[in-house]
Write a protein that holds these residues in place. Sequence first.
Motif, PDB file in Angstrom:
ATOM      1  N   PRO A   1       0.815  -1.222   0.000  1.00  0.00           N
ATOM      2  CA  PRO A   1       0.000   0.000   0.000  1.00  0.00           C
ATOM      3  C   PRO A   1       0.851   1.275   0.000  1.00  0.00           C
ATOM      4  CG  PRO A   1       0.004  -0.987   2.185  1.00  0.00           C
ATOM      5  CD  PRO A   1       0.759  -1.929   1.285  1.00  0.00           C
ATOM      6  N   TYR A   2       0.202   2.404  -0.308  1.00  0.00           N
ATOM      7  CA  TYR A   2       0.867   3.713  -0.327  1.00  0.00           C
ATOM      8  C   TYR A   2       0.890   4.318   1.073  1.00  0.00           C
ATOM      9  CZ  TYR A   2       1.718   8.606  -1.283  1.00  0.00           C
ATOM     10  OH  TYR A   2       2.246   9.856  -1.277  1.00  0.00           O
ATOM     11  N   PRO A   3       1.943   5.014   1.494  1.00  0.00           N
ATOM     12  CA  PRO A   3       3.220   5.153   0.810  1.00  0.00           C
ATOM     13  C   PRO A   3       4.118   3.949   1.092  1.00  0.00           C
ATOM     14  CG  PRO A   3       3.228   6.500   2.801  1.00  0.00           C
ATOM     15  CD  PRO A   3       1.908   5.775   2.767  1.00  0.00           C
ATOM     16  N   GLY A   4       4.704   3.392   0.051  1.00  0.00           N
ATOM     17  CA  GLY A   4       5.434   2.130   0.181  1.00  0.00           C
ATOM     18  C   GLY A   4       6.841   2.256   0.731  1.00  0.00           C
ATOM     19  N   GLY A   5       7.405   3.490   0.715  1.00  0.00           N
ATOM     20  CA  GLY A   5       8.787   3.678   1.178  1.00  0.00           C
ATOM     21  C   GLY A   5       9.062   3.070   2.549  1.00  0.00           C
TER      22      GLY A   5
END
Length: 343
Positions: free
Chosen positions: A185-189
């Motif tokens: 899912p976002y944010p994936g960082g």
Amino acid sequence: MAQLNPVSILAIESSCDETAASICVDGRILSNYIANQTVHEKYGGVVPELASRAHMQHIVPVVDAALKEAGRSVQDMDAIAFTQAPGLIGSLLVGSQFAKSLAMALDKPLIAVHHMQAHVLANLITANGDENNKPDFPFLCLTVSGGHTQIVLASSPLDLKVIGETIDDAAGEAFDKSAKILGLPYPGGPLIDKYAKEGNPLKFKFAEPQIPELNFSFSGLKTSVLYFIQAETRKDERFIEKNLNDLCASIQHTIIHILLKKLNKAVQQTGVKRICIAGGVSANSGLRNALKEMGNKKGWQTFIPKFEYCTDNAAMIAITAYHKYLNKEFVDLDISPSARAEW
Ligand code: KG4
Ligand code: ZN
């Protein structure tokens, strides 16, 4: 002339999906309050219209909380600062209109701050978790966020020059888009960071671009990850699931390698060995460790802001505004925010 009375500043940040306010007195941060917007998670990215609406809901309670935490009232403020550019225009408008109204009502000066300049100056708040450990000038700053990737030469707080930047995707986008390909899912960082801790960074190889000078490119990496995953999942549909940690570690390793290679080149070109990092991606534990290691090996002095000052926050707006206040860089009430801005 030396400033005799303490300078109190209320700063507001609303450029993307965080509504934030901070109080700073004489360059010391008294509060740093942030309301995150969870509404975007299910859309896989920030939805501009929803971001502006959430800023409208959050801005009054967030400013109120920052003032309370600092034990100050709005009447104690000597100036009101806000993020003027760059960012989502609807989001910027909420913060700028609020700041302008407050400055007009209180009859106090208004200070416009550039978001990317503020990310760099976050290093003047604190480094390596130590309030007294701040970089002297000049220093180089690798600013890596969701929208930008830059190497900045900072000669003084208000003399910052971009000497290298991305020609396509930002480093944060490389993390987030790769994560999306992996079904995260976002944010994936932050998730890539988490899974990478358990993985082998040398297991998979991805394309590294050959870009001239001090510039970066990350769009090829995203494509390389996509084609690799498509080919492997055709052979084994559970490929991602079986290799998630190694995939995350290898993607992260490639991004860090691209970033540090250019940073090393910037040190060689400028002779400046004081190195800072800034922006959301500087929260990445792999990048923080790799920078420290490289610094030790090469004899650089490295500075890494505390986590809370890496991602979007208003403390960085406040510290930048403090230096602008000392330099009397005020703006008129008819100033407009700008989605894009050169500096
Ligand atoms: O500076 P920032 O908070 O907002 C912008 O101005 O863009 O940066 C957000 C970016 C996102 O791409 C997010 O995935 C990335 O920073 N990020 C990370 C980590 N924490 C945030 N990337 C890698 N590892 C992390 N731990
Ligand atoms: Zn940012």
